[in-house]
Design an enzyme around this catalytic site. Structure first.
Site, PDB file in Angstrom:
ATOM      1  CB  CYS A 110     -15.787  -4.271   2.417  1.00 34.39           C
ATOM      2  SG  CYS A 110     -14.605  -4.512   0.865  1.00 34.39           S
ATOM      3  CG  HIS A 153       8.165   3.436  -1.444  1.00 38.40           C
ATOM      4  ND1 HIS A 153       8.416   2.425  -2.200  1.00 38.40           N
ATOM      5  CD2 HIS A 153       9.173   3.843  -0.726  1.00 38.40           C
ATOM      6  CE1 HIS A 153       9.678   2.137  -1.708  1.00 38.40           C
ATOM      7  NE2 HIS A 153      10.063   2.992  -0.728  1.00 38.40           N
ATOM      8  CG  ASP A 197     -19.040  -4.117   3.834  1.00 35.08           C
ATOM      9  OD1 ASP A 197     -18.380  -4.460   4.713  1.00 35.08           O
ATOM     10  OD2 ASP A 197     -19.156  -4.599   2.469  1.00 35.08           O
ATOM     11  CG  HIS A 198     -22.642  -6.469   5.805  1.00 36.92           C
ATOM     12  ND1 HIS A 198     -22.938  -5.666   4.626  1.00 36.92           N
ATOM     13  CD2 HIS A 198     -22.466  -7.763   5.361  1.00 36.92           C
ATOM     14  CE1 HIS A 198     -22.793  -6.566   3.379  1.00 36.92           C
ATOM     15  NE2 HIS A 198     -22.547  -7.895   3.901  1.00 36.92           N
ATOM     16  NE  ARG A 256      13.927   6.545  -4.679  1.00 38.35           N
ATOM     17  CZ  ARG A 256      13.777   5.188  -4.401  1.00 38.35           C
ATOM     18  NH1 ARG A 256      13.664   4.453  -5.339  1.00 38.35           N
ATOM     19  NH2 ARG A 256      14.116   4.826  -3.056  1.00 38.35           N
ATOM     20  CG  HIS A 257       9.174   7.426  -3.177  1.00 38.95           C
ATOM     21  ND1 HIS A 257       9.200   6.212  -3.983  1.00 38.95           N
ATOM     22  CD2 HIS A 257      10.366   7.352  -2.303  1.00 38.95           C
ATOM     23  CE1 HIS A 257      10.108   5.372  -3.725  1.00 38.95           C
ATOM     24  NE2 HIS A 257      10.902   5.983  -2.625  1.00 38.95           N
ATOM     25  CB  THR A 276     -12.348  -8.927  -0.424  1.00 38.47           C
ATOM     26  OG1 THR A 276     -13.147  -7.811  -1.125  1.00 38.47           O
ATOM     27  CG2 THR A 276     -13.229 -10.276  -0.651  1.00 38.47           C
ATOM     28  N   GLY A 277     -11.694  -6.268   0.942  1.00 36.86           N
ATOM     29  CA  GLY A 277     -11.191  -4.534   1.103  1.00 36.86           C
ATOM     30  C   GLY A 277     -10.986  -4.296  -0.457  1.00 36.86           C
ATOM     31  CB  ILE A 278     -11.330  -6.081  -3.579  1.00 34.71           C
ATOM     32  CG1 ILE A 278     -10.372  -6.991  -3.469  1.00 34.71           C
ATOM     33  CG2 ILE A 278     -11.339  -5.689  -5.152  1.00 34.71           C
ATOM     34  CD1 ILE A 278     -10.510  -8.310  -3.938  1.00 34.71           C
ATOM     35  N   GLY A 279     -13.599  -4.149  -3.013  1.00 40.64           N
ATOM     36  CA  GLY A 279     -14.810  -3.253  -3.399  1.00 40.64           C
ATOM     37  C   GLY A 279     -14.553  -1.696  -2.698  1.00 40.64           C
TER      38      GLY A 279
END
Length: 143
Positions: A64, A97, A7-8, A132-133, A66-69
């Site tokens: 973005c 992993h 995004d911007h 396992r991974h 925060t990177g969260i959205g």
């Protein structure tokens, strides 16, 4: 091929990442945005993640503020394992992993030097392939 989306708030960092990818010889496709005017991260995060999900791109990088959205958006698509990373160790371990196929970055959280190190680590680290991974990834994908 690396899918890019921002995004911007992530636009400037995406431009720096594009320069690194070009210098390092990585092919990429930029799914937007194309400037710093306010826009909606789900549009561009989804487009980049979709290219990874459908196989037209091997990996993706979404950005973005925060990177969260944008990571939440990417992870809504089947087959996407998007990891929000703010350090190189996390980028390495999520590839080893989790076989993460999309990297999310918060442009307002990590500076450009650290972000480029995270990108380098993410792109150069291969999945370990350990049983396992893989078993755990299969359990994620089954849900």
């Amino acid at each position: 091929m690396i899918a890019l989306g921002s995004d911007h708030g992530g636009y400037d960092l995406k431009q720096e990442i594009k320069k690194y990818l070009e210098e390092a010889g990585y092919a990429y496709q930029d799914f937007g945005c194309d400037n710093k005017e306010s826009c909606d991260y789900p549009v561009f995060g989804r487009a980049a993640a979709q290219a990874v999900a459908d196989g037209s791109c091997e990996k993706g990088i979404v950005i973005c503020t925060t990177g969260i959205g944008i990571s939440i958006t990417a992870n809504k698509l089947p087959g996407i394992r998007c990891a929000l990373c703010a350090d190189s160790a996390s980028a390495k371990l999520t590839r080893l992993h989790n076989n993460a196929n999309v990297l999310a970055l918060g442009a307002g959280i990590v500076g450009s030097n650290l972000a480029l190190e995270i990108v380098k680590t993410f792109l150069k680290t291969e999945f370990s392939g350990e049983e396992r991974h893989q078993r755990r990834i299969d359990l994620i994908e089954a849900q």
